[in-house]
Write a protein that holds these residues in place. Structure first.
Motif, short mmCIF file in Angstrom:
data_model
loop_
_atom_site.label_atom_id
_atom_site.label_comp_id
_atom_site.label_asym_id
_atom_site.label_seq_id
_atom_site.Cartn_x
_atom_site.Cartn_y
_atom_site.Cartn_z
N LYS A 56 -8.35 -41.87 -31.19
CA LYS A 56 -9.77 -41.58 -31.44
C LYS A 56 -9.93 -40.22 -32.11
CE LYS A 56 -13.01 -43.39 -29.28
NZ LYS A 56 -14.10 -44.35 -29.58
N SER A 57 -9.12 -39.25 -31.65
CA SER A 57 -9.20 -37.92 -32.26
C SER A 57 -8.73 -37.94 -33.70
CB SER A 57 -8.36 -36.93 -31.45
OG SER A 57 -8.84 -36.85 -30.12
N ALA B 299 -6.94 -41.95 -26.65
CA ALA B 299 -7.69 -40.73 -26.96
C ALA B 299 -7.10 -40.01 -28.17
CB ALA B 299 -7.68 -39.81 -25.74
N ASP C 281 -15.69 -42.51 -21.39
CA ASP C 281 -15.95 -41.65 -22.55
C ASP C 281 -14.62 -41.23 -23.16
OD1 ASP C 281 -16.96 -40.00 -24.45
OD2 ASP C 281 -17.88 -38.55 -23.08
N CYS D 212 -13.80 -40.24 -26.05
CA CYS D 212 -13.82 -39.07 -26.94
C CYS D 212 -13.71 -37.76 -26.16
CB CYS D 212 -15.10 -39.06 -27.76
SG CYS D 212 -15.20 -40.41 -28.96
N ALA D 213 -14.18 -37.76 -24.92
CA ALA D 213 -14.14 -36.54 -24.11
C ALA D 213 -12.86 -36.43 -23.29
CB ALA D 213 -15.34 -36.50 -23.17
N ALA D 214 -12.01 -37.45 -23.33
CA ALA D 214 -10.80 -37.45 -22.50
C ALA D 214 -9.75 -36.51 -23.07
CB ALA D 214 -10.24 -38.87 -22.40
N SER D 215 -9.02 -35.88 -22.17
CA SER D 215 -7.92 -35.00 -22.56
C SER D 215 -6.61 -35.76 -22.45
CB SER D 215 -7.87 -33.76 -21.66
OG SER D 215 -6.64 -33.08 -21.80
N ALA E 40 -12.03 -41.44 -18.32
CA ALA E 40 -11.53 -41.53 -19.69
C ALA E 40 -11.98 -42.82 -20.36
CB ALA E 40 -10.01 -41.43 -19.70
#
Length: 715
Positions: free
Chosen positions: A239-240, A236, A181, A183-186, A178
């Protein structure tokens, strides 16, 4: 309904206990004609294997049992000596009962084996006073324990589960991905990874709950990893919501290269920590992240105090504050893992109040754990006192009234006692009903079979398998009924028996049940329900001075120097007591809907957040700078409001009465305040605490409202 794997584990345990107990009992009784050795060889596997809850795999349980064997031998010796007088046996029972019950402060394994060790003293301290049989007793006990150990290792052994270090390594790997990256983290996946590290989600044998240095370090590492995962989840989410905030920054519109660089360092270090956990070695290159954090802070100060067109925007500074908080969590994680994997004493580590155990001796670690729980506010101390008083009273009653097989009185107290009087009463009702049925069945069995010992011998082993399987599956009534048949089958082989044996067991169990109920009624009848309120209220009250004190340290005094930071020792101590009370509270049945609304776990999270901010904000803050009066007033006012909120919630927690809420949420930092990194970091911390405390206060207002609607007192 018990799941398939759990049913299988219960059956396997019953088979192991039955095989070990039968092998020793039959061999000594029929092979060597030694009934005393046979009784202890039968009793040892039943005590440690069926009546105790030793956690872990077969190998882990075998190790615990071997370590417990010398203690068991000492307890049988002590009980044999003190059986000479009832008063001596009672005093011994009070001391032994308290010490073994209080051993729960050392972790799940000592807590699991303690009931079995209690029973060794109990069996030996009853008449007849026969010191000449001590050698036979010890030999039978040793044989029984060794047979059980052999069965744990070789007969349907319980497989090992994933170790805590492996689970922690998996969570740290998730954090590394995470951070590399965001942006790709859930966010949901990160929070789930953190939830799996909670002690309540771990097998008891893998919980780092002992007083040793390694356990303390791994517990702290787990807390830091959970905090990091939660921070990454919030990161995260942010960021979203607004990806431009994360990427704006080197000036008004450039890329925030410093944050990206620090995030890469965080990801790389997390990967190294995970590898070190799996390999069982310390992480490489200590201190590199601390240097990176200091460089990051120095860069932020240069940016904030440079030309106006190079000063980052406030959203970027807040983004940097979030990255800095994550870096501090990783620093704590790295240090804790280093101490835990090395396992030996180190030089003092800063902040020393968090890592005090790193350079402490083993004696000091034990002293801290024992003395820290030697208080009426400790649920472990309360439980130990309750058990000791119950067992002492039972031994006094059984000895004074000369009850036949008085051992069963104490066994009833030990196995039927619960942490709340309501739960004890529920267990007693079922146990008495089960014993009544069992007594009738056992009396009929003895009348039907008479002195036919071969028939009892044929019944004993399958009876144990049945009792130790159906009891855990179907409940305490079945367990008591079937155990009555087991003891009747065993004692009928040792000496001629009549239906009075079943009658004596029923009378003894009823007597033990009454004693257990009285002790439960007189000694903390509510269990942890009230204690969790008291300890949480004390924890909240101790957080207020830390919040105001930390702000005072950051702003400095009139002379332009920083005062010493406030001591966190009282809060750390109250946090441990609150965690223990909450852990027991969650295990107690009968919690009503109103009590379930209270967010106790959020109180623990907030206290940890206060402690962490108290340490790291002054640690990495730049030298004292002149803060405009408006900004300084904002910081002090906000801290005072949060301290008042902790006091208000503490009153609400203990009194169950709604108190006035804060008139409005805390104000943000003044718009004209300079974008100082210290102010931004402080604002981020205070804002997060404000949100946490608001959620906590809402949950307790809902609880108080539910109590008022229900028309009853707080649970």
């Amino acid at each position: 309904m018990t799941g398939g794997p759990e049913r299988t584990a219960i059956l396997h345990r019953a088979v192991r206990v039955a095989v070990a107990a039968s092998a020793g009992f039959y061999s000594f009784l029929y092979g060597f004609d030694q009934p005393v050795m046979a009784l202890y060889a039968l009793f040892a596997p039943v005590s440690l294997g069926a009546l105790s809850s030793v956690p872990g795999s077969g190998r882990q349980r075998a190790v615990v049992m071997l370590k417990a064997l010398p203690i068991a031998l000492a307890l049988v010796t002590l009980g044999t000596a003190l059986a000479v007088r009832t008063w001596a046996a009672v005093l011994g029972m009070l001391v032994v009962g308290f010490l073994l019950a209080f051993a729960a402060v050392a972790g799940p394994r000592p807590a699991g084996v303690a009931p079995g060790l209690q029973l060794f003293y109990i069996l030996a301290c009853f008449p007849p006073y026969a010191p000449e049989t001590l050698g036979l007793r010890l030999a039978g006990l040793t044989a029984g324990v060794l047979l059980l150990v052999a069965c744990e290792l070789f007969l349907l052994p319980t497989p090992a589960t994933a170790s805590y270090r492996d689970l922690l390594a998996d969570a740290v790997d998730t954090a590394a991905a995470a951070a590399a990256d965001p942006c790709a983290a859930s966010p949901a996946g990160l929070r789930e990874a953190g939830r799996l590290l909670r002690l309540s989600q771990l097998p008891p044998a893998e919980r780092p709950a002992g007083p040793w240095r390694t356990d303390r370090a791994m517990f702290q590492a787990g807390s830091a990893a959970r905090r990091l995962l939660d921070q990454l989840a919030h990161f995260a989410d942010a960021k979203s919501a607004d990806g431009t905030v994360a990427s704006g920054g080197g000036g008004r519109g450039g890329v925030d290269a410093a944050s990206e660089s620090l995030l890469r360092r965080i990801a790389a270090l997390c990967t190294g920590i995970a590898a070190a956990l799996r390999a069982g070695r310390p992480p490489p290159a200590p201190g590199t992240l601390e240097d990176a954090i200091r460089e990051f802070q120095e860069l932020r100060v240069r940016q904030a105090t440079g030309p106006a067109d190079t000063v980052p925007a406030v959203p970027v500074l807040r983004h940097q504050a979030s990255v800095l908080a994550m870096a501090e969590s990783v620093r704590i994680l790295e240090t804790a893992v280093r101490v835990g994997t090395e396992g030996r004493r180190t030089a003092p580590i800063a902040p020393q109040e968090l890592f005090w155990y790193a350079d402490a001796s083993t004696a000091r670690l034990w002293k801290a754990r024992l003395l820290g729980n030697m208080t009426l506010r400790s649920v472990q101390f309360q439980n130990a006192v309750r058990i000791a008083l119950g067992l002492g009273a039972a031994r006094l009653v059984a000895g004074s009234l000369d009850l036949t097989h008085g051992f069963w009185v104490l066994l009833a107290v030990l196995t039927l006692g619960r942490t709340t009087v309501g739960a004890t009463w529920a267990a007693v009702r079922k146990a008495v009903a089960g014993n009544l049925v069992g007594a009738v069945a056992a009396g009929s069995l003895i009348l039907g079979l008479g002195p036919n010992t071969e028939a009892y011998a044929a019944i004993l082993a399958p009876g144990m398998v049945l009792a130790f399987t159906l009891g855990p599956l179907l409940g305490i009534a079945w367990a008591q009924a079937l155990f009555t048949l087991v003891v009747a089958s065993a004692f009928a082989q040792i000496a001629p028996a009549s239906w009075h044996l079943a009658e004596a067991r029923l009378v003894d169990v009823v007597a033990g049940s009454v004693i257990g109920l009285l002790c439960g009624l007189l000694a903390w009848p509510a269990g942890a329900r009230r204690e969790v309120r008291r300890t949480m209220a004390a924890l909240l009250r101790s957080c207020g001075p830390l919040i105001t004190g930390t702000v005072g340290v950051l702003l400095g005094d009139a002379s332009g120097t920083r005062p010493p930071p406030p001591s966190t020792w009282p809060t750390l101590h109250r946090l441990r007591l609150a965690e223990a009370a909450y852990d027991q509270y969650r295990s107690e049945p009968g919690r009503d809907r109103a009590a379930a609304l209270a967010d106790w776990h959020a109180v623990l999270i907030t206290a940890n957040q206060v402690l962490l901010g108290t340490h790291w904000l002054p640690c990495f803050a730049p030298p004292v700078v002149v803060v405009p009066p408006d900004a300084a007033d904002w910081a002090r006012t906000t801290a005072d409001r949060l301290a008042a909120t902790t006091e208000r919630i503490a009153v609400l927690v203990t009194e169950d009465a709604p108190s006035p809420r804060a008139p409005d949420p805390p104000r943000p930092v003044p718009a004209d305040a300079p974008p100082l990194p210290m102010l931004i970091d402080l604002e981020t911390w205070l804002r997060s605490l404000s949100a946490q405390l608001a959620r906590i206060e809402d949950s307790f207002h809902d609880t108080a409202h539910a109590v008022i609607v229900r028309g009853g007192p707080g649970s």
